[in-house]
Design an enzyme around this catalytic site. Structure first.
Site, PDB file in Angstrom:
ATOM      1  N   HIS A 220       0.864  -1.188   0.000  1.00  0.00           N
ATOM      2  CA  HIS A 220       0.000   0.000   0.000  1.00  0.00           C
ATOM      3  C   HIS A 220       0.895   1.231   0.000  1.00  0.00           C
ATOM      4  O   HIS A 220       1.579   1.503   0.987  1.00  0.00           O
ATOM      5  CB  HIS A 220      -0.920   0.000   1.227  1.00  0.00           C
TER       6      HIS A 220
ATOM      7  N   HIS B  90      -2.906 -12.438   1.425  1.00  0.00           N
ATOM      8  CA  HIS B  90      -2.669 -12.644   2.873  1.00  0.00           C
ATOM      9  C   HIS B  90      -3.489 -13.772   3.523  1.00  0.00           C
ATOM     10  O   HIS B  90      -4.255 -13.541   4.455  1.00  0.00           O
ATOM     11  CB  HIS B  90      -2.856 -11.350   3.661  1.00  0.00           C
TER      12      HIS B  90
ATOM     13  N   ASN C 181      -5.749  -6.751   9.171  1.00  0.00           N
ATOM     14  CA  ASN C 181      -6.790  -7.548   8.517  1.00  0.00           C
ATOM     15  C   ASN C 181      -6.160  -8.406   7.443  1.00  0.00           C
ATOM     16  O   ASN C 181      -5.465  -7.847   6.587  1.00  0.00           O
ATOM     17  CB  ASN C 181      -7.832  -6.640   7.849  1.00  0.00           C
TER      18      ASN C 181
ATOM     19  N   ASP D 111       1.934  -6.978   2.426  1.00  0.00           N
ATOM     20  CA  ASP D 111       0.773  -6.169   2.845  1.00  0.00           C
ATOM     21  C   ASP D 111       1.257  -4.962   3.655  1.00  0.00           C
ATOM     22  O   ASP D 111       0.655  -4.585   4.663  1.00  0.00           O
ATOM     23  CB  ASP D 111      -0.245  -6.994   3.643  1.00  0.00           C
TER      24      ASP D 111
ATOM     25  N   HIS E   6       0.240   3.443   8.446  1.00  0.00           N
ATOM     26  CA  HIS E   6      -0.766   4.320   9.085  1.00  0.00           C
ATOM     27  C   HIS E   6       0.013   5.202  10.047  1.00  0.00           C
ATOM     28  O   HIS E   6       0.855   4.701  10.796  1.00  0.00           O
ATOM     29  CB  HIS E   6      -1.803   3.499   9.860  1.00  0.00           C
TER      30      HIS E   6
END
Ligand code: DOR
Length: 433
Positions: A70, A240, A286, A313, A317
């Site tokens: 990401h 994942h 998640n 993944d 944040h």
């Protein structure tokens, strides 16, 4: 696409050359010409007039490839940018990454694919491939224009972060994706079963007073997606995977010849639900961290080939987002800089897998799933490499983080094995480790 190509012709000698396809690490030297591998000899130092880069006995492997990153740009540049995310990637030994579509705007339009591609050319430290969204706005209702996304450069399709609950929508998506030869990457968690969940459902969640997501939420989602992959003949890639039951489903599907592949993250392989006793929000992800039994099944699946590759993944944040009550913290942790050292420390050094297997799971395997160049140690391939010291002991400190966010539960952890350098198309990147 950006070319980092170093026009020079030179040798990398004195290396332990890792060939993931042959499953071997041997003393050797590699000849580089115009950013490509021009030859490999199985001797420590070649007889040559050309310049020589002395690898000093380090392991020389193909550059790592992450098919689940990401990057957050556009829209969430406070968490990560293409510049910072790719800086973290090369620091972790990655030379190619595939970024996910949950940006703002979502990558559901060719203009966003083009934007990311251009920004990667301007500011990226490594090669960036782009995933297009399966549905408009990631809303799970209307599929995007796959043909146009592909034409603008998207190489895969995913609503990652969200499951496509409407089976009719996913069926149509898989049918179109098959025609275009694009893999569909699925985030397998039934949202009705995982609503408001904070961690894995079980004894530990009950004790901690946190709402759990049962492993059945993943298994149900995987089972339906596999059925639709079988029906349509499309390539379904499970993101994942985290449960023993999910592994069983993928194993059976592969036996039946269904075109399914699966990835596992370093955190699902090495961290378990009991660690949440600290309520460290950086452990909230998640799908959630699972039980020790699930971890054993994931490791076995790496060994028997049910799980095809490792993917991070990497989900930045920032501290403002994470420094809230556990229930309000967004899921996700950093992964790019810690993937190799964490797996080398926890899996290779503990005898679960061999170093060359870990290298394969991070290079040639992800490359073949996505049809990417690189990831292989052979003539005619990209001269993308990572130099590794598999035995160096070091501590992962906060100030080493290249991401814009610091949400790693591994800060302060002592690792065995370190990335020492990276070559991108024959160009040695300074200041990597
Ligand atoms: O923990 C996660 N965070 N899992 C995902 O699938 C999405 C990701 C994010 O985008 O933050």
């Amino acid at each position: 696409m950006t070319s980092w190509k170093d026009k020079r012709e030179f040798w990398i000698s004195g290396a332990k050359v890792a060939d993931p396809e042959a499953g071997k690490i041997r003393a050797g030297s590699v000849l580089i010409q115009k950013g490509m591998i021009a030859g490999i000899v199985w001797q420590k130092s070649p007889e040559t007039e050309l310049p020589v880069f002395d690898a000093g006995g380090l392991v020389l492997a193909p550059g790592f490839i992450d098919i689940h990153t990401h990057l957050r740009e556009p829209g969430f540049e406070d968490k990560e940018t293409i510049e910072s995310g790719t800086a973290a990637a090369v620091a972790g030994g990655y030379t190619s990454i595939l970024c996910m579509a949950n940006t703002d705007p979502v990558v559901d339009d060719p203009s966003v694919v083009e934007y990311i591609t251009r920004r990667a050319e301007e500011s990226g430290h490594c090669r960036v491939y782009v995933t297009g969204a399966v549905t408009k706005g990631l809303e799970g209702r209307e599929i995007t224009e796959f043909f146009h996304l592909k034409r603008s450069g998207a190489v895969a399709l995913s609503d990652d972060g969200k499951y496509i609950s409407d089976s009719k929508v996913l069926r149509a998506a898989l049918e179109y994706a098959r025609v275009l030869g694009m893999p569909v990457i699925s985030h397998c968690e039934d949202p009705y079963l995982t609503a408001d969940s904070q961690m894995n459902e079980g004894f530990v969640s009950t004790r901690l007073g946190l709402k759990g997501a049962h492993s059945a939420s993943e298994e149900i989602a995987i089972a339906r997606d596999i059925k639709l992959a079988e029906l349509t003949g499309a390539h379904l890639h499970i993101a994942h995977i985290s449960t023993a039951g999910g592994v069983d489903l993928v194993k059976k599907a592969k036996k039946k010849g269904i075109a399914v592949t699966a990835e596992v993250t370093p955190h699902h392989l090495t961290l378990d639900e009991t660690m949440l006793e600290t309520y460290d929000r950086n452990l909230k992800v998640n799908p959630p961290l699972r039980s020790a039994a699930d971890i054993s099944a994931l490791k076995a699946a790496l060994r028997d080939g049910t799980i095809d590759c490792v993917a991070t993944d990497h989900a930045p944040h920032n501290e403002i987002d994470k420094q809230v009550e556990f229930n309000f913290a967004p899921p996700g942790m950093l992964g790019l800089q810690t993937a190799f050292p964490q797996l080398n420390t926890e899996l290779v050094k503990n005898g679960d897998i061999e170093l060359i297997d870990l290298i394969r799971l991070m290079t040639s395997s992800p490359a073949s799933i996505m049809g990417f160049p690189g990831g292989r140690m052979k003539q005619g391939e990209l001269a993308d490499f990572v130099l590794i010291d598999p035995d160096e002991e070091w501590v992962f400190e906060k100030q080493m983080i290249r991401s814009r966010s610091y949400n790693s539960p591994l800060i302060g952890k002592k690792f065995k094995g370190r990335v020492k350098g990276v070559f991108l198309e024959g160009k040695y990147l300074e200041d990597v480790s």
